[in-house]
Design an enzyme around this catalytic site. Structure first.
Site, PDB file in Angstrom:
ATOM      1  N   ARG A 147       0.859  -1.185   0.000  1.00 45.67           N
ATOM      2  CA  ARG A 147       0.000   0.000   0.000  1.00 45.67           C
ATOM      3  C   ARG A 147       0.894   1.234   0.000  1.00 45.67           C
ATOM      4  O   ARG A 147       1.787   1.363   0.842  1.00 45.67           O
ATOM      5  CB  ARG A 147      -0.880  -0.001   1.250  1.00 45.67           C
ATOM      6  CG  ARG A 147      -1.925   1.096   1.250  1.00 45.67           C
ATOM      7  CD  ARG A 147      -2.667   1.167   2.562  1.00 45.67           C
ATOM      8  NE  ARG A 147      -2.046   2.107   3.473  1.00 45.67           N
ATOM      9  CZ  ARG A 147      -2.667   2.704   4.494  1.00 45.67           C
ATOM     10  NH1 ARG A 147      -3.930   2.447   4.745  1.00 45.67           N
ATOM     11  NH2 ARG A 147      -2.033   3.545   5.278  1.00 45.67           N
ATOM     12  N   TYR A 159      -2.867  11.591   5.731  1.00 47.49           N
ATOM     13  CA  TYR A 159      -3.238  10.288   6.282  1.00 47.49           C
ATOM     14  C   TYR A 159      -2.240   9.214   5.819  1.00 47.49           C
ATOM     15  O   TYR A 159      -1.881   9.163   4.636  1.00 47.49           O
ATOM     16  CB  TYR A 159      -4.661   9.876   5.836  1.00 47.49           C
ATOM     17  CG  TYR A 159      -4.836   8.398   6.057  1.00 47.49           C
ATOM     18  CD1 TYR A 159      -5.008   7.906   7.351  1.00 47.49           C
ATOM     19  CD2 TYR A 159      -4.693   7.484   5.012  1.00 47.49           C
ATOM     20  CE1 TYR A 159      -5.057   6.553   7.593  1.00 47.49           C
ATOM     21  CE2 TYR A 159      -4.739   6.121   5.250  1.00 47.49           C
ATOM     22  CZ  TYR A 159      -4.924   5.672   6.542  1.00 47.49           C
ATOM     23  OH  TYR A 159      -4.945   4.320   6.775  1.00 47.49           O
ATOM     24  N   ASP A 210      -5.008   3.873  -0.229  1.00 50.90           N
ATOM     25  CA  ASP A 210      -6.166   4.166   0.628  1.00 50.90           C
ATOM     26  C   ASP A 210      -6.485   5.662   0.537  1.00 50.90           C
ATOM     27  O   ASP A 210      -5.693   6.501   0.982  1.00 50.90           O
ATOM     28  CB  ASP A 210      -5.821   3.780   2.074  1.00 50.90           C
ATOM     29  CG  ASP A 210      -7.045   3.789   2.987  1.00 50.90           C
ATOM     30  OD1 ASP A 210      -8.092   4.305   2.566  1.00 50.90           O
ATOM     31  OD2 ASP A 210      -6.935   3.278   4.119  1.00 50.90           O
ATOM     32  N   HIS A 212      -8.973   6.954   2.066  1.00 51.58           N
ATOM     33  CA  HIS A 212      -9.466   7.246   3.414  1.00 51.58           C
ATOM     34  C   HIS A 212     -10.638   8.229   3.410  1.00 51.58           C
ATOM     35  O   HIS A 212     -10.628   9.245   4.121  1.00 51.58           O
ATOM     36  CB  HIS A 212      -8.332   7.711   4.333  1.00 51.58           C
ATOM     37  CG  HIS A 212      -8.408   7.089   5.690  1.00 51.58           C
ATOM     38  ND1 HIS A 212      -8.985   7.712   6.751  1.00 51.58           N
ATOM     39  CD2 HIS A 212      -8.017   5.876   6.149  1.00 51.58           C
ATOM     40  CE1 HIS A 212      -8.923   6.926   7.823  1.00 51.58           C
ATOM     41  NE2 HIS A 212      -8.349   5.795   7.468  1.00 51.58           N
ATOM     42  N   GLU A 236      -8.892   2.172  -2.216  1.00 51.73           N
ATOM     43  CA  GLU A 236      -9.689   1.876  -1.019  1.00 51.73           C
ATOM     44  C   GLU A 236     -10.430   3.107  -0.506  1.00 51.73           C
ATOM     45  O   GLU A 236      -9.887   4.216  -0.539  1.00 51.73           O
ATOM     46  CB  GLU A 236      -8.724   1.358   0.059  1.00 51.73           C
ATOM     47  CG  GLU A 236      -9.368   1.072   1.392  1.00 51.73           C
ATOM     48  CD  GLU A 236      -8.337   0.702   2.447  1.00 51.73           C
ATOM     49  OE1 GLU A 236      -7.213   0.276   2.083  1.00 51.73           O
ATOM     50  OE2 GLU A 236      -8.656   0.860   3.634  1.00 51.73           O
ATOM     51  N   GLU A 262     -13.909  -1.138   5.901  1.00 50.36           N
ATOM     52  CA  GLU A 262     -13.309  -1.359   7.222  1.00 50.36           C
ATOM     53  C   GLU A 262     -14.162  -0.761   8.342  1.00 50.36           C
ATOM     54  O   GLU A 262     -14.077  -1.211   9.469  1.00 50.36           O
ATOM     55  CB  GLU A 262     -11.876  -0.807   7.273  1.00 50.36           C
ATOM     56  CG  GLU A 262     -11.790   0.693   7.128  1.00 50.36           C
ATOM     57  CD  GLU A 262     -10.350   1.214   7.061  1.00 50.36           C
ATOM     58  OE1 GLU A 262      -9.520   0.568   6.421  1.00 50.36           O
ATOM     59  OE2 GLU A 262     -10.098   2.275   7.656  1.00 50.36           O
ATOM     60  N   ARG A 283     -13.749  -5.013   2.873  1.00 51.92           N
ATOM     61  CA  ARG A 283     -12.663  -4.824   3.848  1.00 51.92           C
ATOM     62  C   ARG A 283     -13.047  -5.126   5.290  1.00 51.92           C
ATOM     63  O   ARG A 283     -12.187  -5.080   6.178  1.00 51.92           O
ATOM     64  CB  ARG A 283     -12.218  -3.359   3.791  1.00 51.92           C
ATOM     65  CG  ARG A 283     -11.628  -2.948   2.487  1.00 51.92           C
ATOM     66  CD  ARG A 283     -10.141  -3.015   2.470  1.00 51.92           C
ATOM     67  NE  ARG A 283      -9.530  -2.174   3.471  1.00 51.92           N
ATOM     68  CZ  ARG A 283      -8.546  -2.574   4.283  1.00 51.92           C
ATOM     69  NH1 ARG A 283      -8.107  -3.809   4.233  1.00 51.92           N
ATOM     70  NH2 ARG A 283      -8.020  -1.734   5.161  1.00 51.92           N
ATOM     71  N   GLU A 339      -4.545  -7.386   5.002  1.00 51.77           N
ATOM     72  CA  GLU A 339      -3.652  -6.279   5.365  1.00 51.77           C
ATOM     73  C   GLU A 339      -2.765  -6.681   6.550  1.00 51.77           C
ATOM     74  O   GLU A 339      -3.198  -7.416   7.438  1.00 51.77           O
ATOM     75  CB  GLU A 339      -4.486  -5.049   5.747  1.00 51.77           C
ATOM     76  CG  GLU A 339      -3.660  -3.831   6.092  1.00 51.77           C
ATOM     77  CD  GLU A 339      -4.518  -2.614   6.446  1.00 51.77           C
ATOM     78  OE1 GLU A 339      -5.722  -2.784   6.747  1.00 51.77           O
ATOM     79  OE2 GLU A 339      -3.989  -1.498   6.434  1.00 51.77           O
ATOM     80  N   TRP A 402     -12.090  12.362   7.889  1.00 51.33           N
ATOM     81  CA  TRP A 402     -10.698  12.012   8.137  1.00 51.33           C
ATOM     82  C   TRP A 402     -10.385  10.689   7.454  1.00 51.33           C
ATOM     83  O   TRP A 402     -11.157   9.775   7.467  1.00 51.33           O
ATOM     84  CB  TRP A 402     -10.408  11.878   9.640  1.00 51.33           C
ATOM     85  CG  TRP A 402      -9.000  11.383   9.845  1.00 51.33           C
ATOM     86  CD1 TRP A 402      -7.858  12.101   9.657  1.00 51.33           C
ATOM     87  CD2 TRP A 402      -8.590  10.065  10.237  1.00 51.33           C
ATOM     88  NE1 TRP A 402      -6.758  11.299   9.905  1.00 51.33           N
ATOM     89  CE2 TRP A 402      -7.189  10.046  10.249  1.00 51.33           C
ATOM     90  CE3 TRP A 402      -9.298   8.905  10.559  1.00 51.33           C
ATOM     91  CZ2 TRP A 402      -6.439   8.916  10.589  1.00 51.33           C
ATOM     92  CZ3 TRP A 402      -8.583   7.777  10.897  1.00 51.33           C
ATOM     93  CH2 TRP A 402      -7.151   7.779  10.909  1.00 51.33           C
TER      94      TRP A 402
END
Ligand code: KDG
Ligand code: MG
Length: 402
Positions: A147, A159, A210, A212, A236, A262, A283, A339, A402
């Site tokens: 990643r 991030y 990611d 995010h 992601e 996630e 995820r 992951e 975030w």
């Protein structure tokens, strides 16, 4: 067989973890992960005040009935706190059942579907050059999937990017720290980053990224399209997924594979995403999504729509969750990737586990259960320290995801 007691162990060997231990009248016990990053004590209260009292006296072998009791019987069902608490019970009960059967957990699930479990690690740097170095180190360590996150010119922090040579750990302050975000700067920069990574390391290595939750659907569509030449394994959390329909727009515009989930805790959080084939990887992992009992249903449902698993495995997923996840990954037919962020030595001293890592791949251990335990006396040496996740603002001060 009866559950006679259960206790919650909170410790902070480098970061906070909440662990549930369920004891039976026959001396067998099970261990579950109940860690919800930045909201740990809410899960402790949910377990101690509302779940443990109803577990006492129940037959631990009736995993399905206990799951239904704690889910349907809660009336206020779902939500991250309740589902993490339920997951902890579920993981501990599967541990007990496998110990009674004297089998490693993956055998109870149906046996292994593969020889080893492909994992991806994180490579990050404050600029393109240091990110390239980090990718090179991951490749040298044997990872076949990496990643990639990088600092963005003009933004003080980003991030996934560590500062001051420390390892990246997002729950970094007693009260939420604030960072500044610019979608414009990010979108202009990302194709340059992936162009540099592919130019230096070629086409063989799997690259992941990611976002995010930072983009809107049309912005995510642009990013996916512009990254197509670099053949990402996945992009992601491109947008927040409260509105599952958002992914349709991204899907219509790009062939970059999409991963999300996630932060999901229920199969209903991703029903349309899966059924409409808007995503490629789900995820969600055991600890935040109701344990093995719900994740097994979710994975089977996803398999009907060519969606593979890609379990979350950041450092806030304790070795207990990771140990159980290894058994799940070994079994699940529609496995995609797992992951992996290495733990610190302190974490590895408090938890013992028998899963093995070798050059980018995991294999679960062969001991009965999920193979992870906690040293309670060592855990006491690392008391809980409040740590919250950051918040993000746009350059004009508007609060953002975030
Ligand atoms: O607790 C939040 C972290 O687990 C999350 O920020 C990590 O997004 C993450 C990832 O993909 O590992
Ligand atoms: Mg993520």
């Amino acid at each position: 067989m009866k559950i006679i007691d259960a206790k919650v162990i909170v410790c902070s060997p480098g970061r906070n973890f909440v662990t549930l231990k369920v004891m039976t009248d026959e001396g067998v016990y099970g261990v579950g992960d109940a860690t919800l990053n930045g909201r740990e004590l809410s899960v402790v209260s949910y377990l101690e005040d509302h779940i443990i009292p109803v577990l006492i006296g129940k037959d631990p072998q009736r995993i399905e009935d206990i799951w239904q009791f704690l889910y349907r019987g809660a009336y206020w069902r779902r939500g991250p706190v309740g589902m993490t608490a339920l997951a902890a019970v579920d993981i501990a009960l599967w541990d007990i059942k496998a110990k009674i059967a004297n089998l490693p957990l993956y055998q109870l699930l149906g046996g292994r579907s593969r020889d080893r479990i492909m994992t991806y690690t994180h490579a990050d740097g404050v600029c393109i050059e240091s990110t390239l170095d980090a990718v090179g180190k991951a490749i040298d360590a044997g990872y076949q999937a990496v990643r990639v996150q990088s600092g963005i010119p003009g933004l003080a922090s980003t991030y996934g990017v560590a500062k001051d040579g420390r390892k990246y750990e997002p729950a970094d302050a007693d009260l939420p720290s604030e960072s500044v975000w610019s979608t414009h700067k990010y979108l202009n920069f990302m194709p340059k980053l992936f162009d540099a990574v592919r130019s230096q390391y070629g086409d063989d290595i799997h690259l992941l990224h990611d976002v995010h939750h930072r983009l809107t659907p049309i912005e995510a569509a642009r990013l996916g399209k512009e990254l197509e030449p670099y053949h990402l394994f996945w992009m992601e959390d491109a947008v927040v997924a409260e509105n599952q329909e958002s992914f349709r727009l991204i899907r219509e515009h790009t062939t970059t594979p999409l991963a999300v989930g996630e932060v999901f805790n229920s199969i209903h959080d991703c029903r349309s995403l899966i059924q409409e084939q808007y995503i490629d990887y789900i995820r969600s992992t055991l600890v935040h999504a109701g344990g093995i009992t719900q994740m097994r249903r979710l994975a089977d449902f996803a398999s009907l729509y060519h969606v593979k698993t890609g379990f979350h495995g950041a450092t806030d997923l304790s070795p207990v969750c990771m140990g159980a996840a290894m058994h799940f990954d070994y079994w699940v037919p529609n496995f995609g990737i797992q992951e992996h962020m290495p733990y610190t030595r302190e974490m590895e001293s408090v938890f013992s586990f028998d899963y093995k890592f070798e050059r980018g791949f995991f294999t679960p251990g062969e001991s009965a259960g999920h193979g992870v335990d906690i040293d309670e006396s060592l855990a006491k040496k690392y008391p809980y320290k409040r740590a919250m996740l950051p918040v993000n603002r746009l350059e004009d001060g508007t609060l953002w995801n975030w």
